[in-house]
Design a protein around this motif. Structure first.
Motif, PDB file in Angstrom:
ATOM      1  N   GLU A 197      17.828  23.539 -81.728  1.00  0.00           N
ATOM      2  CA  GLU A 197      16.593  22.845 -82.836  1.00  0.00           C
ATOM      3  C   GLU A 197      17.001  22.780 -84.561  1.00  0.00           C
ATOM      4  OE1 GLU A 197      12.726  24.109 -81.443  1.00  0.00           O
ATOM      5  OE2 GLU A 197      13.640  25.511 -80.402  1.00  0.00           O
ATOM      6  N   THR A 198      15.735  22.051 -84.750  1.00  0.00           N
ATOM      7  CA  THR A 198      16.231  21.648 -86.017  1.00  0.00           C
ATOM      8  C   THR A 198      14.996  22.799 -87.325  1.00  0.00           C
ATOM      9  OG1 THR A 198      16.116  19.672 -86.675  1.00  0.00           O
ATOM     10  CG2 THR A 198      15.151  20.734 -88.957  1.00  0.00           C
ATOM     11  N   VAL A 199      15.449  24.091 -87.769  1.00  0.00           N
ATOM     12  CA  VAL A 199      15.190  25.309 -88.341  1.00  0.00           C
ATOM     13  C   VAL A 199      15.005  25.052 -90.040  1.00  0.00           C
ATOM     14  CG1 VAL A 199      15.998  26.293 -86.666  1.00  0.00           C
ATOM     15  CG2 VAL A 199      17.363  26.775 -88.436  1.00  0.00           C
ATOM     16  N   THR A 200      13.833  25.829 -90.639  1.00  0.00           N
ATOM     17  CA  THR A 200      13.834  25.907 -91.551  1.00  0.00           C
ATOM     18  C   THR A 200      14.538  26.803 -92.469  1.00  0.00           C
ATOM     19  OG1 THR A 200      12.090  25.296 -92.302  1.00  0.00           O
ATOM     20  CG2 THR A 200      12.436  26.152 -93.717  1.00  0.00           C
ATOM     21  N   VAL A 201      15.429  26.925 -93.486  1.00  0.00           N
ATOM     22  CA  VAL A 201      16.123  27.976 -93.805  1.00  0.00           C
ATOM     23  C   VAL A 201      15.794  28.530 -95.218  1.00  0.00           C
ATOM     24  CG1 VAL A 201      18.818  29.209 -94.042  1.00  0.00           C
ATOM     25  CG2 VAL A 201      18.149  27.888 -92.293  1.00  0.00           C
ATOM     26  N   LEU A 202      15.619  30.021 -95.221  1.00  0.00           N
ATOM     27  CA  LEU A 202      14.680  30.584 -96.469  1.00  0.00           C
ATOM     28  C   LEU A 202      16.556  31.760 -96.907  1.00  0.00           C
ATOM     29  CD1 LEU A 202      12.564  30.560 -98.193  1.00  0.00           C
ATOM     30  CD2 LEU A 202      11.834  32.949 -96.827  1.00  0.00           C
ATOM     31  N   ALA A 203      16.365  31.010 -98.155  1.00  0.00           N
ATOM     32  CA  ALA A 203      17.413  32.132 -99.266  1.00  0.00           C
ATOM     33  C   ALA A 203      16.679  33.197-100.119  1.00  0.00           C
ATOM     34  CB  ALA A 203      19.262  31.826 -99.260  1.00  0.00           C
ATOM     35  N   PHE A 208      13.843  34.491-106.619  1.00  0.00           N
ATOM     36  CA  PHE A 208      14.649  33.304-106.463  1.00  0.00           C
ATOM     37  C   PHE A 208      14.239  32.851-104.820  1.00  0.00           C
ATOM     38  CE2 PHE A 208      19.041  34.301-106.262  1.00  0.00           C
ATOM     39  CZ  PHE A 208      19.285  33.748-105.515  1.00  0.00           C
ATOM     40  N   SER A 209      13.920  31.791-104.763  1.00  0.00           N
ATOM     41  CA  SER A 209      14.134  31.905-102.956  1.00  0.00           C
ATOM     42  C   SER A 209      15.130  30.159-102.823  1.00  0.00           C
ATOM     43  CB  SER A 209      13.439  32.213-102.441  1.00  0.00           C
ATOM     44  OG  SER A 209      11.518  31.668-103.339  1.00  0.00           O
ATOM     45  N   PRO A 240      16.660  35.146 -86.970  1.00  0.00           N
ATOM     46  CA  PRO A 240      15.760  34.243 -87.039  1.00  0.00           C
ATOM     47  C   PRO A 240      14.113  35.304 -87.072  1.00  0.00           C
ATOM     48  CG  PRO A 240      16.505  35.043 -85.244  1.00  0.00           C
ATOM     49  CD  PRO A 240      17.243  35.762 -85.822  1.00  0.00           C
ATOM     50  N   VAL A 241      13.057  34.653 -88.044  1.00  0.00           N
ATOM     51  CA  VAL A 241      12.140  35.911 -88.357  1.00  0.00           C
ATOM     52  C   VAL A 241      10.676  35.204 -87.814  1.00  0.00           C
ATOM     53  CG1 VAL A 241      13.333  37.020 -90.976  1.00  0.00           C
ATOM     54  CG2 VAL A 241      12.527  34.471 -90.502  1.00  0.00           C
ATOM     55  N   GLY A 242      10.750  34.018 -87.201  1.00  0.00           N
ATOM     56  CA  GLY A 242       9.737  33.735 -86.859  1.00  0.00           C
ATOM     57  C   GLY A 242       9.686  32.138 -86.689  1.00  0.00           C
ATOM     58  N   GLU A 243       8.808  31.415 -85.823  1.00  0.00           N
ATOM     59  CA  GLU A 243       8.301  30.169 -85.489  1.00  0.00           C
ATOM     60  C   GLU A 243       9.790  28.781 -86.411  1.00  0.00           C
ATOM     61  OE1 GLU A 243       8.220  28.831 -81.825  1.00  0.00           O
ATOM     62  OE2 GLU A 243       6.960  30.595 -81.911  1.00  0.00           O
ATOM     63  N   ARG A 244      11.287  28.782 -85.471  1.00  0.00           N
ATOM     64  CA  ARG A 244      11.754  28.151 -86.009  1.00  0.00           C
ATOM     65  C   ARG A 244      12.337  28.330 -87.597  1.00  0.00           C
ATOM     66  NH1 ARG A 244       8.904  24.827 -82.860  1.00  0.00           N
ATOM     67  NH2 ARG A 244       7.343  24.574 -84.624  1.00  0.00           N
ATOM     68  N   ARG A 245      12.123  29.448 -88.452  1.00  0.00           N
ATOM     69  CA  ARG A 245      12.334  30.325 -89.130  1.00  0.00           C
ATOM     70  C   ARG A 245      13.818  31.142 -88.937  1.00  0.00           C
ATOM     71  NH1 ARG A 245       8.950  29.975 -93.966  1.00  0.00           N
ATOM     72  NH2 ARG A 245       9.506  31.883 -94.100  1.00  0.00           N
ATOM     73  N   VAL A 246      14.658  31.137 -90.182  1.00  0.00           N
ATOM     74  CA  VAL A 246      15.547  31.887 -90.332  1.00  0.00           C
ATOM     75  C   VAL A 246      16.107  32.632 -92.204  1.00  0.00           C
ATOM     76  CG1 VAL A 246      18.780  31.845 -90.250  1.00  0.00           C
ATOM     77  CG2 VAL A 246      16.740  30.498 -88.879  1.00  0.00           C
ATOM     78  N   GLU A 247      16.717  33.808 -92.295  1.00  0.00           N
ATOM     79  CA  GLU A 247      16.467  33.550 -93.504  1.00  0.00           C
ATOM     80  C   GLU A 247      18.132  34.561 -93.221  1.00  0.00           C
ATOM     81  OE1 GLU A 247      14.251  37.922 -94.197  1.00  0.00           O
ATOM     82  OE2 GLU A 247      12.262  36.560 -94.951  1.00  0.00           O
ATOM     83  N   LEU A 248      18.048  34.261 -94.580  1.00  0.00           N
ATOM     84  CA  LEU A 248      19.741  34.868 -95.095  1.00  0.00           C
ATOM     85  C   LEU A 248      20.100  35.916 -96.281  1.00  0.00           C
ATOM     86  CD1 LEU A 248      21.762  30.798 -95.215  1.00  0.00           C
ATOM     87  CD2 LEU A 248      21.300  32.305 -93.446  1.00  0.00           C
ATOM     88  N   GLY A 249      20.467  36.724 -95.654  1.00  0.00           N
ATOM     89  CA  GLY A 249      20.339  37.963 -96.901  1.00  0.00           C
ATOM     90  C   GLY A 249      21.677  37.987 -97.752  1.00  0.00           C
ATOM     91  N   LEU A 250      21.373  37.929 -99.269  1.00  0.00           N
ATOM     92  CA  LEU A 250      21.965  37.201-100.010  1.00  0.00           C
ATOM     93  C   LEU A 250      22.773  38.610-100.767  1.00  0.00           C
ATOM     94  CD1 LEU A 250      20.710  34.161-101.757  1.00  0.00           C
ATOM     95  CD2 LEU A 250      22.492  34.687-100.044  1.00  0.00           C
TER      96      LEU A 250
END
Length: 250
Positions: A197-203, A208-209, A240-250
């Protein structure tokens, strides 16, 4: 012949000294009673020192706790420790003062140095969701199943659930007893998306984000890391943190 009285006296003196030495050796060989932290008068209130040390360490580890209780256990009754004029309690390296734990006791002033561990139980009370009645594994939680109450947070290593919106609608992975605190481990992990699936990646960073899209390389299961491939072909790992959402730790 005149030397015989002197020789006899010397022999009697040596015999007396040997006898004294034998008595001293015998006294040292006798096993001493075990050190019991609950015994009165031990090292000027050793049990109280242990409680204060455990309490201070627990408050540092869990700021904001409603209250903390420390239960002091007993040393192994089979221990036979040499007499000690000063016993020093300490927190062993790497020890977490949470739930069932231990405090070190070492003799710092005595004929024989020793080091033992005293079992303790640290109870850390705070508010969290608890079951109003028994709820079976596989059940979907409703608001009527839960109430906020004070529990021992340290009774279980799993994180407690404190907000109703984080629990209602979730499926139980294991049953709840009446009055039992709801933990993260009670809840069945959710799958937020499937592989491909295509997911939204949030850094996110300091002030900033950045957001973008990527393709999931494995299922996004709550609490488990997931690998994603960006449009440029770079493979990243996030949570994975929600529906098709992924968080990256910086």
């Amino acid at each position: 012949m005149q030397f015989r009285p002197a020789l006899a006296f010397a022999l009697r003196r040596v015999a007396a000294l040997l006898a004294m030495g034998a008595c001293a050796t015998l006294a040292l060989a006798q096993p001493t009673a075990p050190v019991e932290p609950n015994a009165s008068g031990l090292a000027g209130g050793l049990e109280q020192q242990v409680r204060q040390l455990a309490l201070a360490g627990s408050q540092t580890a869990q700021p904001g706790a409603v209250r903390i209780e420390v239960q002091v256990g007993q040393l192994d009754p089979r221990l036979r420790l040499a007499p000690c004029q000063q016993v020093q309690p300490y927190v062993p390296e790497g020890t977490r003062l949470w739930g069932k734990s231990r405090i070190g006791l070492r003799c710092v002033q005595g004929t024989t140095k020793w080091n033992v561990y005293l079992p303790i139980t640290v109870k850390v009370f705070g508010t969290a969701l608890t079951a109003t009645s028994g709820v079976a594994a596989g059940s979907v939680l409703t608001a009527a199943d839960l109430v906020t109450a004070e529990i021992d947070l340290a009774e279980d290593n799993a994180a407690p659930i404190t907000r109703t919106e984080l629990a209602v609608g979730r499926t139980l992975a294991r049953s709840l007893q009446p009055g039992q605190g709801l933990r993260q481990s009670h809840l069945k992990a959710r799958q937020w998306f499937a592989a491909g699936e295509t997911v939204t990646v949030l850094a996110q960073g300091d002030g900033f984000s950045v957001a973008g899209e990527a393709q999931a390389l494995n299922p996004g299961i709550e609490g488990q890391p997931v690998r994603v491939r960006t449009e440029s072909g770079r493979v990243l790992t996030g949570q994975p943190v929600g529906e098709r959402r992924v968080e990256l730790g910086l």
